[in-house]
Structures are given as structure tokens and as C-alpha cells.
Design an enzyme around this catalytic site. Sequence first.
Site, PDB file in Angstrom:
ATOM      1  N   GLY A  31     -64.329  33.105 -99.326  1.00 60.62           N
ATOM      2  CA  GLY A  31     -65.690  33.170 -98.796  1.00 60.62           C
ATOM      3  C   GLY A  31     -66.785  33.065 -99.839  1.00 60.62           C
ATOM      4  O   GLY A  31     -66.557  32.689-100.981  1.00 60.62           O
ATOM      5  N   PHE A  33     -69.421  30.906 -99.594  1.00 58.54           N
ATOM      6  CA  PHE A  33     -69.249  29.469 -99.789  1.00 58.54           C
ATOM      7  C   PHE A  33     -70.316  28.830-100.659  1.00 58.54           C
ATOM      8  O   PHE A  33     -71.480  29.213-100.655  1.00 58.54           O
ATOM      9  CB  PHE A  33     -69.229  28.746 -98.434  1.00 58.54           C
ATOM     10  CG  PHE A  33     -68.067  29.137 -97.569  1.00 58.54           C
ATOM     11  CD1 PHE A  33     -66.859  29.562 -98.129  1.00 58.54           C
ATOM     12  CD2 PHE A  33     -68.173  29.088 -96.182  1.00 58.54           C
ATOM     13  CE1 PHE A  33     -65.789  29.930 -97.336  1.00 58.54           C
ATOM     14  CE2 PHE A  33     -67.096  29.460 -95.383  1.00 58.54           C
ATOM     15  CZ  PHE A  33     -65.916  29.882 -95.953  1.00 58.54           C
ATOM     16  N   HIS A  37     -66.409  24.791-102.058  1.00 58.87           N
ATOM     17  CA  HIS A  37     -65.654  25.082-100.831  1.00 58.87           C
ATOM     18  C   HIS A  37     -65.895  23.991 -99.777  1.00 58.87           C
ATOM     19  O   HIS A  37     -64.969  23.535 -99.117  1.00 58.87           O
ATOM     20  CB  HIS A  37     -66.115  26.409-100.221  1.00 58.87           C
ATOM     21  CG  HIS A  37     -65.848  27.618-101.057  1.00 58.87           C
ATOM     22  ND1 HIS A  37     -66.842  28.323-101.677  1.00 58.87           N
ATOM     23  CD2 HIS A  37     -64.693  28.253-101.375  1.00 58.87           C
ATOM     24  CE1 HIS A  37     -66.324  29.353-102.329  1.00 58.87           C
ATOM     25  NE2 HIS A  37     -65.013  29.332-102.178  1.00 58.87           N
ATOM     26  N   GLN A 153     -53.794  28.061-110.398  1.00 63.15           N
ATOM     27  CA  GLN A 153     -53.490  28.422-109.010  1.00 63.15           C
ATOM     28  C   GLN A 153     -52.913  27.214-108.265  1.00 63.15           C
ATOM     29  O   GLN A 153     -51.910  27.325-107.555  1.00 63.15           O
ATOM     30  CB  GLN A 153     -54.762  28.906-108.333  1.00 63.15           C
ATOM     31  CG  GLN A 153     -54.679  29.035-106.834  1.00 63.15           C
ATOM     32  CD  GLN A 153     -55.917  29.701-106.253  1.00 63.15           C
ATOM     33  OE1 GLN A 153     -56.075  30.902-106.363  1.00 63.15           O
ATOM     34  NE2 GLN A 153     -56.800  28.932-105.648  1.00 63.15           N
ATOM     35  N   SER A 186     -68.122  31.448-106.732  1.00 62.68           N
ATOM     36  CA  SER A 186     -68.783  32.564-106.040  1.00 62.68           C
ATOM     37  C   SER A 186     -69.226  33.605-107.064  1.00 62.68           C
ATOM     38  O   SER A 186     -70.198  34.323-106.854  1.00 62.68           O
ATOM     39  CB  SER A 186     -67.820  33.207-105.035  1.00 62.68           C
ATOM     40  OG  SER A 186     -67.307  32.225-104.157  1.00 62.68           O
TER      41      SER A 186
HETATM   42  P1  AMP Z   1     -62.135  30.932-103.655  1.00 65.43           P
HETATM   43  O1  AMP Z   1     -62.946  31.233-102.438  1.00 65.43           O
HETATM   44  O2  AMP Z   1     -62.896  31.094-104.938  1.00 65.43           O
HETATM   45  O3  AMP Z   1     -60.790  31.588-103.651  1.00 65.43           O
HETATM   46  O4  AMP Z   1     -61.847  29.361-103.602  1.00 65.43           O
HETATM   47  C1  AMP Z   1     -61.289  28.762-102.456  1.00 65.43           C
HETATM   48  C2  AMP Z   1     -60.872  27.366-102.807  1.00 65.43           C
HETATM   49  O5  AMP Z   1     -62.014  26.639-103.275  1.00 65.43           O
HETATM   50  C3  AMP Z   1     -59.835  27.318-103.943  1.00 65.43           C
HETATM   51  O6  AMP Z   1     -58.898  26.292-103.662  1.00 65.43           O
HETATM   52  C4  AMP Z   1     -60.676  26.981-105.141  1.00 65.43           C
HETATM   53  O7  AMP Z   1     -59.965  26.322-106.161  1.00 65.43           O
HETATM   54  C5  AMP Z   1     -61.723  26.070-104.531  1.00 65.43           C
HETATM   55  N1  AMP Z   1     -62.912  26.018-105.366  1.00 65.43           N
HETATM   56  C6  AMP Z   1     -63.609  27.064-105.883  1.00 65.43           C
HETATM   57  N2  AMP Z   1     -64.638  26.620-106.643  1.00 65.43           N
HETATM   58  C7  AMP Z   1     -64.572  25.253-106.621  1.00 65.43           C
HETATM   59  C8  AMP Z   1     -65.339  24.207-107.205  1.00 65.43           C
HETATM   60  N3  AMP Z   1     -66.399  24.457-107.986  1.00 65.43           N
HETATM   61  N4  AMP Z   1     -64.970  22.937-106.952  1.00 65.43           N
HETATM   62  C9  AMP Z   1     -63.902  22.655-106.169  1.00 65.43           C
HETATM   63  N5  AMP Z   1     -63.146  23.596-105.591  1.00 65.43           N
HETATM   64  C10 AMP Z   1     -63.464  24.880-105.801  1.00 65.43           C
END
Ligand code: AMP
Length: 282
Positions: A31, A33, A37, A153, A186
Site C-alpha cells: 500500500g 501507492f 505500484h 525480492q 513508500s
Molecule cells: P511494496 O508496496 O513496497 O511492497 O511494493 C509492492 C510492489 O511494488 C513490489 O513488487 C515492489 O518491488 C514494487 N515497487 C515498489 N517501488 C517501485 C518502483 N519505484 N518502481 C517499480 N516497482 C516498485
Amino acid sequence: MEIIRTVKEMKEFSSQARRAGKTIAFVPTMGFFHEGHLSLMREGRRRGDPLIISLFVNPTQFGPSEDFKSYPRDFERDRKMAEEVGVDIFFAPEASDMYPPDHQTIVRVEKVTQNLCGRSRPTHFQGVATVVMMLFEIVMPHVAIFGEKDYQQLVTIQQMVRDLHMGVEVVGWPTVREADGLAMSSRNTYLLPEERKAALSLYRSLQKAKELFQKGEKKADRILHEVKGILQSEPLVKIDYVQVCDAHTLQDVDRIEGDVVVALAAYLGKTRLIDNLVYRTL
Ligand code: AMP
């Protein structure tokens, strides 16, 4: 867009979609966003119908002294943004439903989780692998999209899916950046204005690495020296690690051959940020 709050209802929805021959695309998130995301969701929208996203701040992937409690949350804002992107199902389970009191199974992926972030966050990836395994069982996606921003990850999930013969296609999606280059996260909301400025050095240091790769530099220690030099020139940046690794095994390399990743983590005050550059020479 429908909001689903229970594991039971989510499984019922997905079973029915599968029986109807639909292709389920899935984007798991914690979350708060941002455009990163949303770009994953748009790719999900292209690859499947229905598009399901999850919002679950997973307690088991945070260490005891990490930011689980203070992690930014804004359900209403997230709901609106997901709706605008065209998400079909917004799955937001309760922790007590995901981890009932008697929960006792963990998924541990071995080698690829041990280096890089695994050194300073020893239980992080088992929390990630366990919750993603559970989410895959509940959502039953055909395809799931993960950001390259969290490169270790992504590799961990790909390894888990291969090792356990899970029928999910895992897609890696490029990092989305702010206009000045800072990788969206985030956690960027934690940064004070002067930390936000200093955080740009993470991107600058990776750009330097890219320039060296393109000039044909083959020695990892030369690249590390330059990258660390840029980070160390910012007094507000405290390096956790900077490493050059094989992009598939995540083991350190001495020479640049095949696909490599320059990965780094650094503290700006209390905020820990990560970023990386994948360089493919093949
Ligand atoms: P999170 O909510 O931070 O766990 O991220 C959810 C998904 O969004 C994960 O697959 C992250 O790798 C991806 N994500 C987070 N930040 C970015 C970004 N700046 N660019 C692309 N994907 C992202």
C-alpha cells in the site's frame, strides 16, 4: 472495483474465475501507492483479466526494530488510485486471517536471500516468501508482477516458484523514478527535506556505475570504489552495503561478465533506502 476482506471470499472468487477460464493477473503490495505500484498494476491490466491486487502490510517481513507500526497507510487514497487504474479486485485481508494464532509454517529460500539485504535483515525474506506463497494460494494468479526496485525480492520469488513447481509466471518490472532520479518508495515520505536532497546521491552513484560499465570497466572493485565515493561525499548518507553481484545468483563477483547487478542500501537518518542497477552484457 470490488474490495474483498477475507481469505475465504478471495479464494471463492479466484476459483470461480479459473473455472470460467479467465487469466488472473496479480500485484501484491503493502500500500501507500505511488507511480511504481501503478505501473505494475497497468502491466497487470495488460496481462490478465481479472486484475487482482493485494494490500497487506505483512508483519513477518519486518524485524523487531523496524518500521512495521509506522509504515505509511492510507486506505482511502489507495482505494481511489487502484480504482482509477482499473483494478477489478482489491484484496485487503486482516493479519489475523492471514496468520491465525496456530500458524507455524514458513517458507525459506536459501542462497539468494543470504547476501545483500539478507545480511542486515536476516528474517526479512522468509517473511516475504511465506506471505507471497500464501497470497499465491489464495489469489491463484496465472501471472504476478513484481518491481525490479526490490531486486533481491524478485529473484527470491522467482527461485521459490521454480523450486516449488508453482504454476505462476513471475514478471519483473523496471523501477519507476521521480523526475530527478530517486527511486519511488513508500518510505520516501519519511525523508526530511535535506535527507531527500542527499538521497539523490544513490541514483547518481548508480549512474556512475552505468557509465563505467559502458566504458568497458571490468573490475568490480573499481566500480565499488566510485559508487562508494559518491555516497560518502554526502554526510547524511550512511552506507549499509554496496555490492556488485551476479544478477541471477546474487553472489558477489570480481569481474563484470554476463548479467550483473549493482545493489545498495543506505540510511538517511532513520530511513533505510535501497536501489540497484541491473546491467546485462549478454
Ligand atoms: P511494496 O508496496 O513496497 O511492497 O511494493 C509492492 C510492489 O511494488 C513490489 O513488487 C515492489 O518491488 C514494487 N515497487 C515498489 N517501488 C517501485 C518502483 N519505484 N518502481 C517499480 N516497482 C516498485
